[in-house]
Scaffold this motif. Structure first.
Motif, PDB file in Angstrom:
ATOM      1  N   LEU A   1     -14.859 -59.986  -8.398  1.00 54.90           N
ATOM      2  CA  LEU A   1     -15.046 -60.499  -9.861  1.00 54.90           C
ATOM      3  C   LEU A   1     -15.224 -59.327 -10.754  1.00 54.90           C
ATOM      4  CD1 LEU A   1     -14.825 -62.861 -11.973  1.00 54.90           C
ATOM      5  CD2 LEU A   1     -17.246 -63.049 -11.391  1.00 54.90           C
ATOM      6  N   GLN A   2     -16.332 -58.534 -10.329  1.00 51.15           N
ATOM      7  CA  GLN A   2     -16.612 -57.127 -11.053  1.00 51.15           C
ATOM      8  C   GLN A   2     -15.508 -56.099 -11.131  1.00 51.15           C
ATOM      9  OE1 GLN A   2     -19.591 -56.793 -12.971  1.00 51.15           O
ATOM     10  NE2 GLN A   2     -19.804 -59.121 -12.083  1.00 51.15           N
ATOM     11  N   LEU A   3     -15.071 -56.052 -10.185  1.00 49.63           N
ATOM     12  CA  LEU A   3     -13.932 -55.021 -10.224  1.00 49.63           C
ATOM     13  C   LEU A   3     -12.677 -55.533 -11.103  1.00 49.63           C
ATOM     14  CD1 LEU A   3     -13.710 -54.082  -6.438  1.00 49.63           C
ATOM     15  CD2 LEU A   3     -14.371 -52.728  -8.269  1.00 49.63           C
ATOM     16  N   ASN A   4     -12.427 -56.773 -10.998  1.00 47.85           N
ATOM     17  CA  ASN A   4     -11.396 -57.236 -12.013  1.00 47.85           C
ATOM     18  C   ASN A   4     -11.556 -57.277 -13.295  1.00 47.85           C
ATOM     19  OD1 ASN A   4     -10.199 -60.275 -13.134  1.00 47.85           O
ATOM     20  ND2 ASN A   4      -8.635 -59.451 -11.701  1.00 47.85           N
ATOM     21  N   GLN A   5     -12.923 -57.390 -13.500  1.00 45.80           N
ATOM     22  CA  GLN A   5     -13.249 -57.593 -14.973  1.00 45.80           C
ATOM     23  C   GLN A   5     -13.574 -56.253 -15.560  1.00 45.80           C
ATOM     24  OE1 GLN A   5     -17.185 -59.802 -15.053  1.00 45.80           O
ATOM     25  NE2 GLN A   5     -16.039 -61.762 -15.010  1.00 45.80           N
ATOM     26  N   ARG A   6     -13.796 -55.286 -14.892  1.00 46.37           N
ATOM     27  CA  ARG A   6     -14.235 -54.072 -15.380  1.00 46.37           C
ATOM     28  C   ARG A   6     -13.193 -53.137 -15.240  1.00 46.37           C
ATOM     29  NH1 ARG A   6     -19.684 -53.866 -16.439  1.00 46.37           N
ATOM     30  NH2 ARG A   6     -20.724 -55.716 -15.297  1.00 46.37           N
ATOM     31  N   PHE A   7     -12.203 -53.320 -14.328  1.00 45.35           N
ATOM     32  CA  PHE A   7     -10.904 -52.249 -14.028  1.00 45.35           C
ATOM     33  C   PHE A   7      -9.521 -52.973 -14.213  1.00 45.35           C
ATOM     34  CE2 PHE A   7     -14.865 -50.472 -11.920  1.00 45.35           C
ATOM     35  CZ  PHE A   7     -14.807 -49.315 -12.167  1.00 45.35           C
ATOM     36  N   GLY A   8      -9.833 -54.369 -13.942  1.00 42.50           N
ATOM     37  CA  GLY A   8      -8.311 -54.999 -14.215  1.00 42.50           C
ATOM     38  C   GLY A   8      -7.453 -55.000 -12.924  1.00 42.50           C
ATOM     39  N   PHE A   9      -8.312 -54.640 -11.647  1.00 43.60           N
ATOM     40  CA  PHE A   9      -7.510 -54.780 -10.318  1.00 43.60           C
ATOM     41  C   PHE A   9      -6.938 -56.041 -10.077  1.00 43.60           C
ATOM     42  CE2 PHE A   9     -10.370 -50.941  -8.691  1.00 43.60           C
ATOM     43  CZ  PHE A   9     -10.099 -50.189  -9.612  1.00 43.60           C
ATOM     44  N   SER A  10      -5.790 -55.792  -9.388  1.00 43.05           N
ATOM     45  CA  SER A  10      -5.063 -56.777  -8.709  1.00 43.05           C
ATOM     46  C   SER A  10      -5.765 -57.108  -7.329  1.00 43.05           C
ATOM     47  CB  SER A  10      -3.535 -56.499  -8.159  1.00 43.05           C
ATOM     48  OG  SER A  10      -3.583 -55.344  -7.382  1.00 43.05           O
ATOM     49  N   ALA A  11      -5.328 -58.144  -6.877  1.00 43.87           N
ATOM     50  CA  ALA A  11      -5.865 -59.058  -5.565  1.00 43.87           C
ATOM     51  C   ALA A  11      -5.946 -57.792  -4.355  1.00 43.87           C
ATOM     52  CB  ALA A  11      -5.386 -60.156  -5.282  1.00 43.87           C
ATOM     53  N   VAL A  12      -4.839 -57.252  -4.194  1.00 42.91           N
ATOM     54  CA  VAL A  12      -4.653 -56.199  -3.267  1.00 42.91           C
ATOM     55  C   VAL A  12      -5.565 -54.956  -3.558  1.00 42.91           C
ATOM     56  CG1 VAL A  12      -2.922 -54.680  -2.058  1.00 42.91           C
ATOM     57  CG2 VAL A  12      -2.348 -56.850  -2.762  1.00 42.91           C
ATOM     58  N   GLN A  13      -5.706 -54.339  -4.820  1.00 43.69           N
ATOM     59  CA  GLN A  13      -6.216 -53.125  -4.963  1.00 43.69           C
ATOM     60  C   GLN A  13      -7.761 -53.759  -4.835  1.00 43.69           C
ATOM     61  OE1 GLN A  13      -4.773 -52.875  -9.188  1.00 43.69           O
ATOM     62  NE2 GLN A  13      -4.053 -50.806  -8.750  1.00 43.69           N
ATOM     63  N   THR A  14      -8.140 -54.911  -5.273  1.00 39.90           N
ATOM     64  CA  THR A  14      -9.682 -55.275  -5.179  1.00 39.90           C
ATOM     65  C   THR A  14     -10.046 -55.465  -3.525  1.00 39.90           C
ATOM     66  OG1 THR A  14      -9.638 -56.592  -6.887  1.00 39.90           O
ATOM     67  CG2 THR A  14     -11.429 -57.100  -5.315  1.00 39.90           C
ATOM     68  N   GLY A  15      -9.037 -55.987  -2.678  1.00 35.65           N
ATOM     69  CA  GLY A  15      -9.152 -55.906  -1.592  1.00 35.65           C
ATOM     70  C   GLY A  15      -9.346 -54.531  -0.740  1.00 35.65           C
ATOM     71  N   LEU A  16      -8.848 -53.476  -1.163  1.00 33.68           N
ATOM     72  CA  LEU A  16      -8.756 -52.095  -0.561  1.00 33.68           C
ATOM     73  C   LEU A  16     -10.162 -51.581  -1.065  1.00 33.68           C
ATOM     74  CD1 LEU A  16      -5.329 -50.751  -1.475  1.00 33.68           C
ATOM     75  CD2 LEU A  16      -6.103 -51.165   0.732  1.00 33.68           C
ATOM     76  N   CYS A  17     -10.913 -51.902  -2.141  1.00 36.83           N
ATOM     77  CA  CYS A  17     -11.968 -51.427  -2.502  1.00 36.83           C
ATOM     78  C   CYS A  17     -13.396 -52.114  -1.538  1.00 36.83           C
ATOM     79  CB  CYS A  17     -12.555 -52.016  -4.054  1.00 36.83           C
ATOM     80  SG  CYS A  17     -11.383 -51.014  -5.210  1.00 36.83           S
ATOM     81  N   TYR A  18     -12.958 -52.884  -0.751  1.00 44.10           N
ATOM     82  CA  TYR A  18     -14.167 -53.468   0.146  1.00 44.10           C
ATOM     83  C   TYR A  18     -14.125 -52.497   1.248  1.00 44.10           C
ATOM     84  CZ  TYR A  18     -14.866 -57.880  -1.875  1.00 44.10           C
ATOM     85  OH  TYR A  18     -15.295 -59.111  -2.741  1.00 44.10           O
TER      86      TYR A  18
END
Length: 515
Positions: A300-317
């Protein structure tokens, strides 16, 4: 005759476990080191289905809510109920596996899990979703407890640190790979394919386990010198038993542990009443609850602050997972090194595949000398994560803080897990189930308050709250460090007195009964 395996032997009919500790002079496990390592790695990947099922679901929440025409908050409720069942179910299955064997328990878990995933892939209503997610959680959760219990079955305390690291590999990969896979399935195939994938994946894991990992519970096979019931044998064991006739020797029978044949689902709650057990479980739950608050809000934080997609967010884990895996080479080897150091100071000789007498060693100090520094460092890493995210600084800064959080936080939790298993060697699966029970219940509460708290005070100050709570509870670990050995000794003496009184009463009743 059923000859015992030598350390380099490869007889597939052998299995192992832990309970009343064997004599230091006796062989602890009939498995070779290669067999033990392979078994632990396989059960580790079976245990992956528990965290994987939880994290793979997160990127698909908006799609599921839209298709089922319910709010995001109602879908979030399925996460809370999932966590609650994650804590409760292992108390039943873990205790059953201590009494009746790991393989039957694994079979029950995977069958329940398969049925749940099939239903989740086909269902189209919110009530069905929440009920089947609970069933999915019940089927997967006990695999984590049985993974650590398998380590206790096979490995002495002197080697347990690095083997707990092996056992946690699958568990640490699940939260990292889950969001990536969930994002890919949701984006390209639809969210139902998440559950089709989990069903196929679990069939593969069960097949590998059932083919290659023999029964290890010491209440069933002792140190591995006793054949399990035929229906729980691996194929190679079954063929071996058909080819040769074996007889269990008296020496082999001595390695069996006496276990309660009727499973007690409330056995895990008894550990909470212990001074040392209650404090250790409680502190681990607080640490895990804060960690889970961060884990479930990261996307949620990555999406709100950086506008990442689901795949990009997953890679950040991924850095978080890499740090967790790296803890196997840091915390695991530090635990084993510290054990050898204390054993040398106490004049206890460490021999390969020979169990050590816990009464001769300060096991609390051995484990907590590694745990406590890692907890304090973890307080710093979560502060670094919170404020780098709050300031919307560069992504590399956030990812670096996630790596070190995974490294030290996972290491500290694994060390606490080792201490719980060390002090409850007679029922390792029940002990780990108790651990999971309190961790999951606290993390369910943490999940419920995380988003409102972040919305009110921000992610930076939320990290201050989490770190402050962790620091405030650390004196409890110091209390266990200094007093745990005495508590354990007093509890053992009390138990021995109660058993003697029970035997005396039984003998008196027998003598009073007319012939």
């Amino acid at each position: 005759m059923a000859a015992r395996n030598s350390e380099e032997g490869s007889n597939p009919a052998r299995s192992c476990t832990d309970t009343q500790d064997p004599s230091p002079e006796s062989q602890y496990s009939a498995f070779s080191i290669r067999q033990r390592r392979a078994a632990v790695i396989i059960v580790s990947f079976v245990a992956m289905i528990s965290p994987l099922s939880g994290s793979i679901y997160l990127p698909a929440i908006p799609s599921i809510a839209n298709d089922l025409k319910v709010s995001d908050s109602l879908i979030q409720l399925t996460i809370t109920t999932y966590q609650i069942l994650q804590g409760i179910a292992p108390s039943f299955i873990g205790n059953f596996s201590d009494s009746h064997g790991r393989r039957p328990a694994y079979l029950i878990c995977i069958v329940i899990y398969l049925a749940a995933n099939l239903g989740l892939a086909l269902q189209d209503s919110y009530p069905a979703l929440i009920i089947l997610r609970c069933l999915q959680s019940a089927g997967s959760s006990a695999t984590v407890a049985m993974s650590s219990a398998t380590v206790a079955d096979l490995v002495t305390r002197a080697e347990r640190g690095k083997f707990i690291g092996y056992a946690s590999m699958g568990v640490t990969l699940g939260p990292a790979l889950g969001p990536v896979l969930g994002g890919i399935f949701d984006s390209y195939l639809g969210w139902r394919w998440i559950f089709w994938f989990l069903m196929i994946f679990s069939v593969v894991l069960l097949s590998v386990y059932w083919l290659f990992v023999p029964e290890t519970s010491r209440s069933v096979v002792g140190d591995g010198s006793i054949f399990p019931p035929k229906w729980t044998m691996t194929p190679s064991q079954y063929l071996h038993s058909r080819r040769d006739v074996f007889e269990n020797t008296e020496e082999a029978r001595k390695t069996l542990k006496r276990a309660r044949r009727r499973p007690n689902p409330f056995a895990a709650l008894k550990i909470l009443r212990e001074k040392e057990g209650g404090i250790t479980l409680g502190f681990g739950s607080v640490i895990y609850g804060g960690y889970f608050m961060m884990l479930t809000t990261l996307s949620l934080q990555l999406n709100q602050r950086f506008g990442f997609s689901a795949v990009q967010t997953g890679l950040c884990y991924l850095p978080l997972s890499v740090g967790s895996i790296a803890s196997r080479w840091t915390c695991g080897y530090l635990l084993d090194w510290n054990f050898r150091r204390h054993a040398k100071m106490a004049g206890v000789e460490i021999k390969d595949n020979r169990q050590q007498d816990i009464d001769k060693l300060p096991i609390e100090a051995i484990r907590l000398q590694i745990t406590i520094p890692m907890v304090y460092i973890s307080c710093g890493t979560i502060l670094a994560y919170g404020w780098t995210m709050q300031a919307q600084s560069s992504l590399p800064g956030i990812e670096i803080s996630l790596f070190f959080m995974g490294l030290f936080l996972t290491g500290g939790l694994n060390a606490l897990n080792s201490l719980v298993v060390d002090t409850h060697s007679e029922s390792p699966a029940t002990a780990v189930a108790a651990n999971n029970l309190f961790r999951c219940l606290v993390s369910a509460g943490g999940t419920a308050v995380a988003v409102p708290l972040i919305d009110r005070i921000g992610i930076g100050w939320t990290s201050v709250v989490i770190s402050g709570v962790w620091c405030a509870f650390t004196p409890l670990l110091w209390l266990v460090y200094f007093c745990g050995g005495k508590w354990r000794h007093d509890a053992k003496e009390k138990k021995e007195i109660e058993e003697r009184e029970k035997d005396t009463q039984s003998n008196e009743n027998s003598a009073a009964t007319p012939v």
